[in-house]
Design an enzyme around this catalytic site. Structure first.
Site, short mmCIF file in Angstrom:
data_model
loop_
_atom_site.label_atom_id
_atom_site.label_comp_id
_atom_site.label_asym_id
_atom_site.label_seq_id
_atom_site.Cartn_x
_atom_site.Cartn_y
_atom_site.Cartn_z
N GLY A 19 -0.65 -0.01 1.06
CA GLY A 19 -1.33 -0.09 -0.22
C GLY A 19 -0.59 0.53 -1.38
N ILE A 20 -1.31 1.28 -2.20
CA ILE A 20 -0.76 1.87 -3.40
C ILE A 20 0.41 2.81 -3.06
CG2 ILE A 20 -1.24 3.43 -5.33
CD1 ILE A 20 -4.12 2.40 -5.29
N TYR A 160 -17.19 10.28 -3.76
CA TYR A 160 -15.88 9.81 -4.20
C TYR A 160 -15.60 10.21 -5.64
CZ TYR A 160 -12.24 6.43 -5.56
OH TYR A 160 -11.11 5.83 -6.04
#
Length: 255
Positions: A19-20, A160
């Protein structure tokens, strides 16, 4: 004893196996950085290291659980012993298993795990690399926060959002503390992004539709769209930018 001292600047990217994190690591390698891939999954870390080396770069994958301070300290020591320097830390790792949950249904275990990975894990990593950066008289630290906490959330995500807001506060405090050592600390706040990591609570189609409704640029952001922001903030040209939050969300929020 150092094994492979480098003349390149050294960047540590946490959670860089997919991913990132992988996009950031591979982009920094293309820009001439040596990489330490601090990744909990050793197979993923090794795969990215091999991909970077196949393109002529330098990379070392180190299995790292950022919730374990001893493991983080060992990773930083190994990075310094192997490459002889630590110039950049990109705090990208987060708990990918987190799901939107009403506060009354968040267990103590889930809350502790969220804080432990997203916030305390970042603290462990920063604390581990600061001595080397102080000794060098310079450094760049990046926190991967989220534009989610700057707007009314679409889903119940208090665990989160709390951690992502906390990273901005941590960056601001550290920017002041570490500025005299020429160490900058900044945040990048991604918006709705397609990372290639499965998100069962929200499909790619739903995220794409939301981006079209809410963003000035009505497209889903890709991991590679963040790499330019990271590259600038860790560059010499950004040496007077610190304590800053750079939003990369296609214009969903204007800060």
């Amino acid at each position: 004893m150092a094994v492979s001292l480098t003349t390149r600047k050294l960047a540590i990217v946490t959670g860089s196996g997919q991913g990132i994190g992988r996009a950031i690591a591979e982009d920094l390698a293309r820009r001439g950085f040596a990489l330490v891939l601090a990744e909990r999954d050793p197979a993923r870390g090794t795969q990215v290291a091999k991909a970077i080396e196949a393109q002529g770069g330098e990379a070392l994958a180190i299995e790292t659980d950022i919730t374990d301070p001893a493991a983080v300290n060992a990773m930083a020591d190994q990075a310094l012993n192997h490459f002889g320097r630590i110039d950049v830390l990109v705090n990208n790792a987060r708990w990918t298993g987190l799901q939107p949950t009403p506060i009354t249904e968040i267990t103590d275990e889930v809350w502790a795990r969220t804080i432990g990975v997203n916030l305390t894990g970042t603290f462990h990593c920063v604390r581990a690399v600061v001595p080397a950066m102080k000794a060098q008289g310079a450094g760049r630290i990046i926190m991967m926060s989220s534009s989610t906490f700057t707007q009314p959330p679409a889903q119940p995500y208090v665990h989160y959002i709390t951690t992502k807001a906390g990273l901005v506060g941590m960056a601001r405090a550290l920017a002041k503390e570490l500025g005299p050592h020429r160490i900058t600390v900044n945040c990048v706040l991604p918006g709705a992004i397609e990372t290639g990591v499965d998100r069962p609570h929200l499909s790619t189609e739903e995220r794409t539709a939301r981006a079209a409704r809410t963003q000035a640029i009505p497209e889903l952001i890709n991991a590679s769209d963040l790499t330019g922001a990271i590259a600038f903030l860790v560059s010499d040209e950004a040496r007077f930018i610190t304590g800053h939050s750079l939003t990369v969300d296609g214009g969903r929020t204007f800060l």
